[in-house]
Scaffold this motif. Structure first.
Motif, PDB file in Angstrom:
ATOM      1  N   GLN A 185       5.878  -5.462  16.321  1.00 11.77           N
ATOM      2  CA  GLN A 185       5.234  -6.097  17.470  1.00 11.77           C
ATOM      3  C   GLN A 185       5.571  -7.577  17.594  1.00 11.77           C
ATOM      4  O   GLN A 185       5.443  -8.138  18.687  1.00 11.77           O
ATOM      5  N   ARG A 186       5.985  -8.211  16.504  1.00 15.99           N
ATOM      6  CA  ARG A 186       6.209  -9.659  16.543  1.00 15.99           C
ATOM      7  C   ARG A 186       7.572  -9.994  15.922  1.00 15.99           C
ATOM      8  O   ARG A 186       7.660 -10.415  14.770  1.00 15.99           O
ATOM      9  N   PRO A 187       8.635  -9.803  16.694  1.00 18.40           N
ATOM     10  CA  PRO A 187       9.972 -10.001  16.120  1.00 18.40           C
ATOM     11  C   PRO A 187      10.274 -11.440  15.733  1.00 18.40           C
ATOM     12  O   PRO A 187      11.156 -11.685  14.910  1.00 18.40           O
ATOM     13  N   GLN A 188       9.542 -12.393  16.303  1.00 14.64           N
ATOM     14  CA  GLN A 188       9.822 -13.806  16.018  1.00 14.64           C
ATOM     15  C   GLN A 188       9.123 -14.317  14.771  1.00 14.64           C
ATOM     16  O   GLN A 188       9.114 -15.512  14.496  1.00 14.64           O
ATOM     17  N   SER A 189       8.566 -13.412  13.958  1.00 15.29           N
ATOM     18  CA  SER A 189       7.793 -13.812  12.778  1.00 15.29           C
ATOM     19  C   SER A 189       8.629 -14.570  11.753  1.00 15.29           C
ATOM     20  O   SER A 189       9.851 -14.377  11.648  1.00 15.29           O
ATOM     21  N   SER A 190       7.931 -15.389  10.981  1.00 12.93           N
ATOM     22  CA  SER A 190       8.535 -15.978   9.781  1.00 12.93           C
ATOM     23  C   SER A 190       8.675 -14.881   8.731  1.00 12.93           C
ATOM     24  O   SER A 190       8.169 -13.770   8.892  1.00 12.93           O
ATOM     25  N   ARG A 241       4.104  -9.136   6.035  1.00 12.83           N
ATOM     26  CA  ARG A 241       2.761  -8.667   6.392  1.00 12.83           C
ATOM     27  C   ARG A 241       2.842  -7.503   7.377  1.00 12.83           C
ATOM     28  O   ARG A 241       2.155  -6.487   7.223  1.00 12.83           O
ATOM     29  N   GLU A 242       3.668  -7.662   8.411  1.00 14.69           N
ATOM     30  CA  GLU A 242       3.758  -6.609   9.427  1.00 14.69           C
ATOM     31  C   GLU A 242       4.406  -5.353   8.871  1.00 14.69           C
ATOM     32  O   GLU A 242       3.977  -4.225   9.171  1.00 14.69           O
ATOM     33  N   MET A 243       5.431  -5.507   8.050  1.00 15.64           N
ATOM     34  CA  MET A 243       6.061  -4.330   7.445  1.00 15.64           C
ATOM     35  C   MET A 243       5.071  -3.570   6.578  1.00 15.64           C
ATOM     36  O   MET A 243       5.043  -2.332   6.564  1.00 15.64           O
ATOM     37  N   GLY A 244       4.212  -4.300   5.862  1.00 18.46           N
ATOM     38  CA  GLY A 244       3.203  -3.651   5.051  1.00 18.46           C
ATOM     39  C   GLY A 244       2.224  -2.846   5.901  1.00 18.46           C
ATOM     40  O   GLY A 244       1.856  -1.720   5.551  1.00 18.46           O
ATOM     41  N   GLU A 245       1.810  -3.413   7.046  1.00 21.49           N
ATOM     42  CA  GLU A 245       0.897  -2.695   7.935  1.00 21.49           C
ATOM     43  C   GLU A 245       1.568  -1.472   8.556  1.00 21.49           C
ATOM     44  O   GLU A 245       0.965  -0.399   8.669  1.00 21.49           O
ATOM     45  N   LEU A 246       2.825  -1.614   8.957  1.00 20.53           N
ATOM     46  CA  LEU A 246       3.527  -0.515   9.612  1.00 20.53           C
ATOM     47  C   LEU A 246       3.695   0.683   8.689  1.00 20.53           C
ATOM     48  O   LEU A 246       3.610   1.839   9.125  1.00 20.53           O
ATOM     49  N   PHE A 247       3.950   0.419   7.410  1.00 21.94           N
ATOM     50  CA  PHE A 247       4.251   1.505   6.482  1.00 21.94           C
ATOM     51  C   PHE A 247       3.143   1.710   5.449  1.00 21.94           C
ATOM     52  O   PHE A 247       3.368   2.331   4.412  1.00 21.94           O
ATOM     53  N   ASN A 248       1.959   1.142   5.768  1.00 19.62           N
ATOM     54  CA  ASN A 248       0.751   1.397   4.967  1.00 19.62           C
ATOM     55  C   ASN A 248       0.940   1.035   3.494  1.00 19.62           C
ATOM     56  O   ASN A 248       0.640   1.808   2.589  1.00 19.62           O
TER      57      ASN A 248
END
Length: 278
Positions: free
Chosen positions: A82-87, A93-100
């Protein structure tokens, strides 16, 4: 005039010219079907795929259509960034949420190992690679793209633990020619480059969109031809004009949308014909 009133007036299941068209009713961009079929087989081997093109040609909708197809495959995990411009920290953090996977950005090596362990388990239990979809991928930093390449590479790059589809504008292929991203660019398999659509293809889109929405006779043949000729070969421009026409027709309570309304709305000032009150 809101969408509910427009749908009720014209017997539409949904407004076919706004972004939230149901995934199962999306128009297949000419040339994208073979790419989609290839992508479905790539879920078994992993790697990278790429969708590029100028703004307004249907990249995001093509990716949405692919996501819908992939989500029908049993046991396949599909994550959408959802946030490609992330640091780099927010990327983890987002990868962890996406793949639990519970990740601590302060311990990137621990996150690196945890993600790869989760993907290995998925590969062994389903014989499929998890899928990551990234829209607006031209916004992803070099550090995050490099991290992604290293994350999914396994056993001296002989195996891939993830299948990633990158989708972005024409800046993206240029980035993959730079020294920092050439290692990733050389690993990209299937590529889909979207081109401007011809007026005939835009007419096909309008006919398809109206049929899927439930009222194939809403626009006259002449209006469909005129819209397609004035859309600058761009789907987004076409949808914006069609949405404006639909809203104006509903406000006037017109039973059908014709070329006269198009001229009334879009003809240069001073050359607009008067609509008959009959």
């Amino acid at each position: 005039m809101n969408n509910t009133n427009i749908r009720s007036l014209y017997g539409l299941k949904y407004n076919p010219f706004v972004p939230d068209v149901p995934s199962e009713a999306l128009f297949t961009i000419p040339g994208s079907e073979s790419f989609t079929l290839r992508v479905q087989t790539m879920a078994a081997q992993g790697g990278f795929a790429l969708i590029t093109g100028d703004p307004g040609l249907g990249k995001s909708k093509t990716l949405q259509q692919i996501a819908h197809r992939l989500q029908q495959i049993p046991d396949l995990t599909v994550g959408v960034m959802q946030r490609p411009q992330s640091s780099l920290g927010d990327f983890y953090r987002e990868m962890g949420e996406l793949f639990n996977v519970g990740l601590s950005p302060a311990n990137r090596y621990g996150g690196f190992k945890a993600l790869r362990t989760r993907w290995k388990t998925h590969c062994q239990s389903t014989l499929l690679r998890p899928v990551l979809l990234i829209d607006e991928a031209q916004q992803v930093s070099v550090d995050c793209l490099t991290e992604l390449r290293l994350l999914q590479s396994h056993h001296f790059d002989s195996q891939s633990l993830l299948f990633t589809i990158l989708c972005g504008d024409s800046r993206l292929p240029e980035r993959f020619r730079t020294a920092e991203l050439l290692p990733l660019g050389s690993r990209i398999g299937p590529r889909l480059v979207l081109s401007p659509l011809s007026p005939e293809q835009l007419q096909d889109f309008l006919n398809f969109a109206l049929d899927q929405a439930g009222n194939g006779q809403l626009m006259t043949t002449e209006l469909i031809r005129t819209l397609a000729a004035h859309a600058a070969n761009n789907l987004r421009v076409l949808n914006q004009m069609a949405a404006e026409l639909l809203c104006a027709a509903a406000e006037r309570n017109l039973p059908r949308i014709d070329e006269a309304l198009f001229l009334e709305l879009f003809a240069p000032t001073g050359s607009k014909p008067r609509r008959s009150n009959r």
